[in-house]
Every structure is written in structure tokens, then in C-alpha cells.
Scaffold this active site. Structure first.
Site, short mmCIF file in Angstrom:
data_model
loop_
_atom_site.label_atom_id
_atom_site.label_comp_id
_atom_site.label_asym_id
_atom_site.label_seq_id
_atom_site.Cartn_x
_atom_site.Cartn_y
_atom_site.Cartn_z
N ASP A 189 -27.70 31.26 17.58
CA ASP A 189 -27.07 29.94 17.52
C ASP A 189 -26.03 29.80 18.64
OD1 ASP A 189 -28.54 29.26 15.17
OD2 ASP A 189 -27.18 30.53 14.03
N HIS A 216 -26.89 30.26 9.00
CA HIS A 216 -28.00 30.19 9.96
C HIS A 216 -29.17 29.38 9.39
CE1 HIS A 216 -30.57 31.16 13.28
NE2 HIS A 216 -31.48 31.65 12.45
#
Ligand SMILES: NC(=O)C1=CN([C@@H]2O[C@H](COP(=O)(O)OP(=O)(O)OC[C@H]3O[C@@H](n4cnc5c(N)ncnc54)[C@H](O)[C@@H]3O)[C@@H](O)[C@H]2O)C=CC1
Ligand SMILES: O=C([O-])CC(=O)C(=O)O
Length: 348
Positions: A189, A216
Site C-alpha cells: 500500500d 489492508h
């Protein structure tokens, strides 16, 4: 025929540490190096023959901090191990195939990286992987608790928001839980955020640092664009576009791969960047700061300082703007459900 049978015997001796000393002789140089305790860390990859596992194994073999690399999977480790073992870098590589060899794969490891499990197909959420991956992560963590309870564990298998709580419960039940040593890998990310923001600003991604916190999956991925380095401001439209692209980066790849899996190459890159930070921390290097999904608070991706015992400091979120505060509330709500799902899976 005879020659090729001998060759297979030699390769399998290399792959299976339980084979007799006589069979291991042909590989004595590599084994002497491993036994000689050459400086460096021992790292195991569980799920090493998969889409992430293979490039991850290759990149770990290139890492000068790694002295021994164990590749474990339930399929195809002989080929992957033979292939990677020909690279002329320092780490000694050993392959392990199937549950009977899991304990050998784990014994003595300093760091265990887990990309084992099924990936998404278009139309699926990460949570749709829970039914298969929860059991895989649970079994692998039971092995870790038994064979290398002091290892740092990096969990990649999705849904990370639930698989990390599963790992924590397994370790708690085994009496080996140490919140400093269990980390969910959310590095991709950050890697994506740096790339997309750099594209937008016309910068080199290596110069950009965007903290990404929360979790996530979808709205739990919370980029803190207000804290970007170098400092920079965004219009509401830019903030909305960038946040949405970062949150949906995984889906962007799943759709582009059209049924052939999810991110593997960028994930292997991110996993190695993160594992390397953990190894530098273990070595005692100063100021190793990364974002990771950690098990205090009780579970939340935060900026952390890595050191000899794993996570040595969790940084507060810092000042958030209104957009980020709203995003944080959404993230916490979804995270709570995913965490509870993981905890219940082990307790039931
Ligand atoms: N944390 C993150 O940012 C990301 C996580 N992922 C996740 O990583 C996982 C793996 O993805 P890919 O490598 O693309 O999948 P893949 O299907 O290509 O590879 C998975 C590997 O795991 C192995 N495996 C299955 N059961 C196992 C067991 N019990 N023990 C050991 N190995 C086992 C398989 O044999 C296979 O080699 C998926 O759950 C995916 O969603 C993927 C990208 C990013
Ligand atoms: O999207 C997926 O399923 C894989 C993943 O976690 C990512 O690429 O961030």
C-alpha cells in the site's frame, strides 16, 4: 536413464535435509557454508513456489543479510529450489516439500515470511479468501510456535486484516505470542501510494513517502496524504482520486490479470523491502521506520520502528485532517469485524 536417476537423487538430497549424510555429500560446499555459521540471518518463505513466493525467493537470495534461505511449499519446491540455488550469491538455499517437512523448514529461523494461500479473482473481495487461507495460516503458525517461536513473522496471505489476528491467537494459545514479532505486510500500500502520488506530482517515487495506516482491504487502507514527504497539498478532487486509487490498487491488478491472480511482482518487491527492514532492525541498525499491521491497539497498520526485538516503537497517527478523520472511523469499523472474524476462527 541411469545418469538422470542419479541426478534426481542428488537434487532431492539437496532439497530434503532429512536425507542421509551420504546423499548430501555432493553438496558439501553449500552445507559447509551454512554450518560454518556465515554471518547473516536465516529466513524461511512459506508458499515459496507461488506467484509471490518465487520472485520473493529470488530477491531474498540476493539479499546480503541472508545466510540461509528455506523455501517451503506444498507443491513445486524442488524445481524452484534447484533454480534459485544456482544464483551465485551468498545465501545457502534449501527446499522443503509438504507438511512432513514443515518443521525442518522452520527450525532455527530468524524471520519467516508467509505468502502461502490462494489469491483473488475478479469480482472477489479479500475476505472471500478467508475460508481457505485462514486454515493455511493457522497451520503454518502452529509450526512456527513449535519450531521457531522467537522468529519475526511477516504475514502476506490475505485477508491480512484477519490472518494476522489468526496468527496472534495461535501464538497466544501456544504461549509464544510476542506482539513485537508479528507483523502484517501492508508495504505494498505504501509502495503504491508513493508511486501514484509521485505520478500525480511529477516527482521521482523514490523521493516520496506517504504513510498508509489502518489495514489492508478497501476503506481500511488509509493513506495520510496530509503527512506526505516532501510536504505537499492536494485539492479535494486530488485527495479523493489518490485515496481511491491507493485503496483499489489490488483490485486494479486483479482485474488486469483477468483471472490469473493478483499482484505478485510488486508484492514480492514490497515484501523484500519490508523483510529487509526487519533484518536491518534485527542487526541493530538505527532508525528503521516502516508502516506495518501490528497487533497492539489491538490491530492496526501504523508507522513503527523496527529493532533487535521486532517492533520497538509504534508511532501515534499524528494530526489528521477532516477527510482522514472520517476515513479513520470507516476503517476502524470494518477492521473490528475482520479482526473478530480471525479471532473467532481460532477460538471456535
Ligand atoms: N499483503 C499483501 O499486500 C498481498 C497479499 N497477497 C496474498 O498473498 C497470497 C499468495 O498470493 P500468490 O502468491 O499470488 O498466490 P499463488 O497461488 O500464486 O501462490 C500461493 C502458494 O501458496 C502455496 N500454498 C498453498 N497452501 C499452502 C500450505 N498449506 N503451505 C504452504 N504453501 C501453501 C501454493 O502451493 C502456492 O505455491 C494470497 O492470499 C494473496 O491474496 C497478494 C498480494 C498482496
Ligand atoms: O488485491 C489482492 O487481492 C492482493 C492484494 O492484497 C493487493 O494487491 O494489495
Amino acid at each position: 536413464m541411469q545418469r538422470s536417476a542419479e541426478r534426481i537423487a542428488t537434487i532431492s538430497a539437496h532439497l530434503n535435509p532429512s536425507t542421509s549424510p551420504h546423499q548430501m555429500e555432493g553438496l558439501s560446499a553449500a552445507n559447509c557454508r551454512a554450518k560454518g555459521g556465515s554471518p547473516g540471518f536465516k529466513v524461511a518463505i512459506l508458499g515459496a513456489a507461488g506467484g509471490i513466493g518465487q520472485p520473493l525467493a529470488m530477491l531474498m537470495k540476493m539479499n546480503p543479510l541472508v545466510s540461509v534461505l528455506h523455501l517451503y511449499d506444498v507443491a513445486n519446491t524442488p524445481g524452484v529450489t534447484a533454480d534459485i540455488s544456482h544464483m551465485d550469491t551468498g545465501a545457502v538455499v534449501r527446499g522443503f516439500l509438504g507438511p512432513q517437512q514443515l518443521e525442518d523448514a522452520l527450525t532455527g529461523m530468524d524471520l519467516v515470511v508467509i505468502p502461502a494461500g490462494v489469491p483473488r479473482k475478479p469480482g472477489m473481495t479479500r475476505d472471500d479468501l478467508f475460508n481457505i487461507n485462514a486454515g493455511i495460516v493457522k497451520t503454518l503458525c502452529e509450526g512456527i510456535a513449535k519450531c521457531c517461536p522467537k522468529a519475526i513473522v511477516n504475514i502476506i496471505s490475505n485477508p491480512v486484516n484477519s490472518t494476522v489476528p489468526i496468527a496472534a491467537e495461535v501464538f497466544k494459545m501456544a504461549g509464544t505470542f510476542d506482539p513485537r514479532r508479528l507483523l502484517g505486510v501492508t508495504m505494498l500500500d505504501v509502495v503504491r501510494a508513493n508511486t501514484f502520488v509521485a505520478e500525480d506530482l511529477g516527482l521521482d517515487p523514490r523521493e516520496v513517502d506517504v504513510p498508509v495506516v489502518g489495514g489492508h482491504a478497501g476503506v481500511t487502507i488509509l493513506p495520510l496524504l496530509s503527512q506526505i514527504k516532501p510536504p505537499c497539498s492536494f485539492t479535494p478532487e486530488e485527495t479523493e482520486y489518490l485515496t481511491s486509487r491507493i485503496q483499489n490498487g489490488g483490485t486494479e491488478v486483479v482485474e488486469a490479470k483477468a483471472g490469473a491472480g493478483s499482484a505478485t511482482l510488486s508484492m514480492a518487491y514490497a515484501a523484500v523491502k519490508f523483510a529487509d527492514a526487519c533484518l536491518h532492525g534485527l542487526r541493530g541498525d538505527a532508525a528503521i521506520i516502516q508502516c506495518a499491521f501490528v497487533t497492539e491497539l489491538p490491530f492496526f497498520a501504523s508507522k513503527v520502528r523496527l529493532g533487535r526485538s521486532g517492533v520497538e516503537e509504534i508511532f501515534p497517527l499524528g494530526p489528521l485532517n477532516e477527510y482522514e478523520r472520517t476515513g479513520l472511523e470507516k476503517a476502524k469499523k470494518e477492521l473490528a469485524t475482520s479482526i473478530q472474524k480471525g479471532v473467532s476462527f481460532v477460538k471456535k
